[in-house]
Every structure is written in structure tokens, then in C-alpha cells.
Design an enzyme around this catalytic site. Sequence first.
Site, PDB file in Angstrom:
ATOM      1  N   ASP A  67       0.892  -1.086  -0.018  1.00 27.13           N
ATOM      2  CA  ASP A  67       0.111  -0.088   0.016  1.00 27.13           C
ATOM      3  C   ASP A  67       0.839   1.386  -0.042  1.00 27.13           C
ATOM      4  O   ASP A  67       1.967   1.311   0.201  1.00 27.13           O
ATOM      5  CB  ASP A  67      -1.146  -0.013   1.237  1.00 27.13           C
ATOM      6  CG  ASP A  67      -0.397  -0.552   2.451  1.00 27.13           C
ATOM      7  OD1 ASP A  67       0.712  -0.362   2.622  1.00 27.13           O
ATOM      8  OD2 ASP A  67      -0.965  -0.943   3.356  1.00 27.13           O
ATOM      9  N   ASN A 136      -7.011  -2.846  14.416  1.00 28.30           N
ATOM     10  CA  ASN A 136      -8.230  -2.881  14.366  1.00 28.30           C
ATOM     11  C   ASN A 136      -8.547  -4.275  13.417  1.00 28.30           C
ATOM     12  O   ASN A 136      -9.766  -4.470  12.935  1.00 28.30           O
ATOM     13  CB  ASN A 136      -8.809  -1.618  13.691  1.00 28.30           C
ATOM     14  CG  ASN A 136      -8.329  -1.409  12.327  1.00 28.30           C
ATOM     15  OD1 ASN A 136      -7.280  -1.956  12.003  1.00 28.30           O
ATOM     16  ND2 ASN A 136      -8.834  -0.456  11.622  1.00 28.30           N
ATOM     17  N   HIS A 138      -6.979  -4.546  10.287  1.00 24.68           N
ATOM     18  CA  HIS A 138      -6.825  -4.530   8.930  1.00 24.68           C
ATOM     19  C   HIS A 138      -5.361  -5.108   8.319  1.00 24.68           C
ATOM     20  O   HIS A 138      -4.531  -5.551   9.264  1.00 24.68           O
ATOM     21  CB  HIS A 138      -6.558  -3.001   8.490  1.00 24.68           C
ATOM     22  CG  HIS A 138      -5.437  -2.332   8.841  1.00 24.68           C
ATOM     23  ND1 HIS A 138      -5.444  -0.950   9.350  1.00 24.68           N
ATOM     24  CD2 HIS A 138      -4.232  -2.611   9.214  1.00 24.68           C
ATOM     25  CE1 HIS A 138      -4.275  -0.564   9.602  1.00 24.68           C
ATOM     26  NE2 HIS A 138      -3.465  -1.435   9.589  1.00 24.68           N
ATOM     27  N   GLU A 143      -9.533  -2.064   5.557  1.00 24.29           N
ATOM     28  CA  GLU A 143     -10.069  -1.762   6.759  1.00 24.29           C
ATOM     29  C   GLU A 143     -11.436  -2.436   7.177  1.00 24.29           C
ATOM     30  O   GLU A 143     -11.817  -2.774   6.190  1.00 24.29           O
ATOM     31  CB  GLU A 143     -10.408  -0.090   6.923  1.00 24.29           C
ATOM     32  CG  GLU A 143      -9.259   0.735   6.605  1.00 24.29           C
ATOM     33  CD  GLU A 143      -8.558   1.089   7.883  1.00 24.29           C
ATOM     34  OE1 GLU A 143      -8.166  -0.021   8.692  1.00 24.29           O
ATOM     35  OE2 GLU A 143      -7.870   2.122   8.176  1.00 24.29           O
TER      36      GLU A 143
HETATM   37  P1  PGA Z   1       2.358  -2.251  12.737  1.00 29.17           P
HETATM   38  O1  PGA Z   1       1.233  -1.965  11.721  1.00 29.17           O
HETATM   39  O2  PGA Z   1       3.324  -3.414  12.169  1.00 29.17           O
HETATM   40  O3  PGA Z   1       3.100  -1.134  12.984  1.00 29.17           O
HETATM   41  O4  PGA Z   1       1.597  -2.732  13.996  1.00 29.17           O
HETATM   42  C1  PGA Z   1       0.658  -3.166  11.275  1.00 29.17           C
HETATM   43  C2  PGA Z   1      -0.391  -2.629  10.379  1.00 29.17           C
HETATM   44  O5  PGA Z   1      -0.960  -1.699  10.545  1.00 29.17           O
HETATM   45  O6  PGA Z   1      -0.954  -3.380   9.246  1.00 29.17           O
END
Ligand code: PGA
Length: 242
Positions: A67, A136, A138, A143
Site C-alpha cells: 500500500d 483494528n 486490517h 479496513e
Molecule cells: P504495525 O502495523 O506493524 O506497525 O503494528 C501493522 C499494520 O497496521 O498493518
Amino acid sequence: MNLRIFESEIELDWEAAKALQFEIKNKPNLKLGLATGMSPVGLYRELVNLYNAGELSFRDVTSYNLDEYVGLDREHPYSFFQFMNQHLFKHIDLDEERIHIPNGCVEDVEKEVKRYNSLLGQEGQLDVQILGIGLNGHIGFNEPGETLSADTHIVTLSEHTRKVNSKYFNTLEEVPKKAITMGIGNILRAKKIIFIAKGEEKSEIVRQAFKGPVDPNCPGTFLQLHGNVDVFLDLGAAKGLA
Ligand code: PGA
């Protein structure tokens, strides 16, 4: 899923790097899906160490990031391109021509979405996708919500995600509201997924992702539909699976 739980983060990072090194040794022209966020940073550090030790080359690897923010160009210090550059690209021999990240700073974002999606389609299955999970649920920037997209698409970031990611920016207002992300289908088509989660705060969402019902309100649960996910967890993140 193939569950691997480690006592320390360092051990996890090293074993994940060894697993990827094995894949690249078996297939030097590996198509590699990459992720940003803190979860894979230690893995990237260990890959750089292996490269510096002459034990790994990315010469024939092609990479595809999950992304990118809409509105930030490659040179923007908080773009995912710069994140990848800082943690991995500038330290290794991955050919710039073979680095693919959606371009979030184009006039016609829809056209860029189509270009990236068809690039993934034309070049065939990714061999390995590195993946974290948001608090959350995702994966990539897919999302939680009633509908999930299979293909690459533009997503409106949730306020939760913008708040969590504001740690990389000076203010919350600076965090872009939209991003381009691979869809769930793009991710699940990878032959292998190396999933990494660390810390107790991730334990509940990891439990939900791998033990809860498959549910668009937790996109990570769709990983249960994939037959080849190596799950790398530290003791904290693994607490809910015990
Ligand atoms: P993080 O983010 O590795 O910084 O916890 C993971 C994500 O948001 O997919």
C-alpha cells in the site's frame, strides 16, 4: 496456519529472515510482497545483516508493496516508499527497476489503482507476502467494514488507523485520509504468507484473526482461508492463542 512462537523479538526477526532467505535461495527470482509498519522492521534489519554477510542477494527478486498513502510522493519523508528505503531498499542489491509501490501522488489515482492491480495480475502470483495486522484487524489497508475488495483499490482510512499511524507524522492532521491498497484477493493469492505480530496489545486481534469467525469486520480473519500462512508471534502476541 503454521504457528511459530518466540520468546524474544530478536529470535522472531532472525527466524523470519532465515525463512525468507530459504525461499529466495530456492527461487532467486522470487516475487516478494512487502509491508510497512513496525512488525517487519526487525525482519528487514536481519535481511540486511544477511546481505552484508554475503549470505543473501536480492539481485533477481522483484518486490511489490501492499500500500501507499494517497497524496504523498516517493520523496515525501513519510511515504511508504521512504519507509522501505530507509529500512531495506537502500541497504541491499534489490534493483530499483524491480521495486513496485503504488504511486499515491498522481493526477489520476483510479488509473494508478488499475495499473497496480493489473501489474499484480500480469506478473502472476506473489511467491511470498510479508504481512502484519493493524490493531483494528486490517491487513494491508483493508479496513474493517461490511464489504471488502478483492482487487487493489482506494481506501478511506479509519480514524483509528490515522491515529495509530500519526506516530510517524508531526500531527494527526498531516496523516493522509486515503490510501491505495492491495485488496484481500491480491493478498490471498500469494503462495505463502509470512505473518508477523508482536506485543501483547496485538494478542486479542491475533486471536480473532486466526480463531474467530471469518468476518469483514476483521479483515485478518480472511487469512484462515489461505492454506500456507506462517505465523510468527512473540509471547505477548501469542497470549490469546494459548
Ligand atoms: P504495525 O502495523 O506493524 O506497525 O503494528 C501493522 C499494520 O497496521 O498493518
